[in-house]
Structure formats: C-alpha cells, structure tokens
Scaffold this active site. Sequence first.
Site, PDB file in Angstrom:
ATOM      1  N   GLU A  55      -3.107   3.210   1.920  1.00 23.92           N
ATOM      2  CA  GLU A  55      -2.662   3.805   0.660  1.00 23.92           C
ATOM      3  C   GLU A  55      -2.899   5.311   0.654  1.00 23.92           C
ATOM      4  O   GLU A  55      -2.061   6.086   0.194  1.00 23.92           O
ATOM      5  CB  GLU A  55      -3.382   3.151  -0.526  1.00 23.92           C
ATOM      6  CG  GLU A  55      -2.887   3.664  -1.871  1.00 23.92           C
ATOM      7  CD  GLU A  55      -3.628   3.060  -3.050  1.00 23.92           C
ATOM      8  OE1 GLU A  55      -3.685   3.721  -4.100  1.00 23.92           O
ATOM      9  OE2 GLU A  55      -4.161   1.936  -2.912  1.00 23.92           O
ATOM     10  N   SER A  79     -10.093  -3.269   0.496  1.00 22.91           N
ATOM     11  CA  SER A  79     -10.900  -2.283  -0.227  1.00 22.91           C
ATOM     12  C   SER A  79     -11.426  -2.846  -1.536  1.00 22.91           C
ATOM     13  O   SER A  79     -12.611  -2.730  -1.851  1.00 22.91           O
ATOM     14  CB  SER A  79     -10.067  -1.021  -0.489  1.00 22.91           C
ATOM     15  OG  SER A  79     -10.793  -0.084  -1.261  1.00 22.91           O
ATOM     16  N   THR A  85      -5.842   3.633  -5.741  1.00 24.02           N
ATOM     17  CA  THR A  85      -5.865   2.696  -6.868  1.00 24.02           C
ATOM     18  C   THR A  85      -6.955   1.637  -6.789  1.00 24.02           C
ATOM     19  O   THR A  85      -7.219   0.964  -7.786  1.00 24.02           O
ATOM     20  CB  THR A  85      -4.511   1.965  -6.991  1.00 24.02           C
ATOM     21  OG1 THR A  85      -4.292   1.177  -5.814  1.00 24.02           O
ATOM     22  CG2 THR A  85      -3.368   2.952  -7.171  1.00 24.02           C
ATOM     23  N   HIS A 126       0.803  -1.223   0.000  1.00 21.27           N
ATOM     24  CA  HIS A 126       0.000   0.000   0.000  1.00 21.27           C
ATOM     25  C   HIS A 126       0.837   1.274   0.000  1.00 21.27           C
ATOM     26  O   HIS A 126       0.308   2.358  -0.242  1.00 21.27           O
ATOM     27  CB  HIS A 126      -0.927   0.008   1.220  1.00 21.27           C
ATOM     28  CG  HIS A 126      -1.685  -1.264   1.391  1.00 21.27           C
ATOM     29  ND1 HIS A 126      -1.355  -2.200   2.341  1.00 21.27           N
ATOM     30  CD2 HIS A 126      -2.741  -1.768   0.712  1.00 21.27           C
ATOM     31  CE1 HIS A 126      -2.182  -3.231   2.245  1.00 21.27           C
ATOM     32  NE2 HIS A 126      -3.029  -2.995   1.268  1.00 21.27           N
TER      33      HIS A 126
END
Length: 309
Positions: A129, A226, A167, A77
Amino acid sequence: MEIILAEPRGFCAGVKRAVDILAITLEKYKNERQVYVLHEIVHNKYIVEDFKKQGVVFVSSIKEIEDNGGILIFSAHGVSKNIEDEAKRKGIQVIDATCPLVNKVHKEAKRYENSGKELILIGHENHPEVKGIRGRVNNPITLVQTLQDVYDLKVKDPDNLSYVTQTTLSIDDTRDIIAALKLRFPGITGPDLKDICYATQNRQNAVKKLAEIVDMVLVVGSKNSSNSNRLLDLCTARGKRAYLIDNYRCVNKSWFQGVEKIGITAGASAPDILVDELMDYLKVSMNVEVSVMPGGIIENVQFKIPNLV
C-alpha cells in the site's frame, strides 16, 4: 472455559470486494483466459492458496505476463501509476480491485502535491500500500514510521507540509505521530485519523475491549497482514498473552493452561471459515462456552463491484 468473540472481526468491505472481484473474474474467464493477480489479492495465506488451486497465477511483476496476455487484477492494496501505465503498454486487460479507501488516499496525496505541498507518508516501509501511494505522485514522499522519524525529519519548508497515512496502521501509534508532526510543524495539513479505515479502527477498538475481559487472545490472520499484526500488538501492549495464527492447526494446547477466558478476533483479511474451524477445534478439544463480546459494532459497509467484471 469460556470463549469470547470480538465484534467486529474478519473480512472488511474492501477485502470482500477484492476477493469477490477475483472470484467473479475467474468464473467468467477460467475457460478462456489466464487470470493473474499482481502480488497477493489480500494478505491471507488461505485465500491466496485457495485461488491458486483454482488456477489463478500470482505474479510479483508485470514482466512475468506476456504482452496482450490474460487478465490482470490489481490487489486491494493498490499500485503505482507506473504499474498501471506498464500494463497498458503491454496490452494487458486490467481489473482494479484496489480498496476504495486506499484510492481515497491516492487522491489526497495527488491533491496535496498539486497544491504545491511537500508530502509526508505515515506508514510501513515495503508494504504494498505504501509503495502504491508513493507511486501516485511525481515528487518524492518522505516516509515516517516512528516518533523518532518525526524528530529526525528534515524538510524543505516547514510551513508547506501535508501528510497522508497508510490505512491499516495502529490508531494509537498514528495518533501520536500526527500529534508529534503538528507539534514540530504547526502549519502541517492532513486528514487527522480519517485515513485509517473504518474496519481497522473498529477491529482495534474491539480487541482493546476484548483484552480487558479475557486471559489470552487468539488473532486469526497471516504473518504478512499489517492489520492482523496491529491487533496482536494491541493485546501484548496490554499485558495479555496473544498469538497470531493462520488457522486452528497452529494452536498449541499448552497455551491454555491456567486460562479461563479466551478471546478470539480476526484480521480484516481473514475469512470467516478460519474462525469457524478454530471454534470447531476448540469445542472438540475442550469443554467451552461461546459468547460474543457485548456492545460490538455491526458493520454494514459495502463497496460496489466494477462494471468490467
């Protein structure tokens, strides 16, 4: 009963690279130095627990590591510049397993800042992240999570804005947020949807198609992943029953009542073994036929392992 597997599913290149880096490092140094990982190497319970059994120590802060002690691996991350600097000050050897696509976002954010832009980050609060991206620039970044955040946004100069994105977001939600930003701030610059990684896009597109042809979907992945949660959301948004499971032990047989077609996918941080075990369980538990969703993308992306390893 028919089982249809999404294609693609499971490990992406960035996750595989991070897991391989940790495995190689552990094999090389296990009898010489302690191997640490800052946070979870990837967001998957099975992977983390397996490495713990092999002696890896997962820490939430560099403060937990003694000066000049062991080898520290940064997770896929990414981390902030301050964390990198702290590791150097403590004399800790670092191996960086940050996904190259996350590093790309770091560089974009820094480039926009260097050009004098006010930065907006589309992402989820408290995701590692997002913390890493925010920590790559000197000036504050405004976080946008929803369309309402866009409507409420207050900026210094509406003609001097740029944005970057986490992302692993929902492509559909991010597209709507970017459109809203451009509508409100026509001069804003950013990477369109290019920062949503290829694997996230491919898995989301596949599960959309899968949800159209099955009665129920099982998403293999951890609760803190996620990208796995986005796959679940896409199914439920299409009116399909869907369940996010760590492994086959989480399955409730009552889910299958009245179901003729089951779809199975897996988040980008879920290893193949978890899908294989789920398939074996279903084959033993009920009479099933298995097929792979037609027209899926076969991924062949590979990321290089750092020379330090």
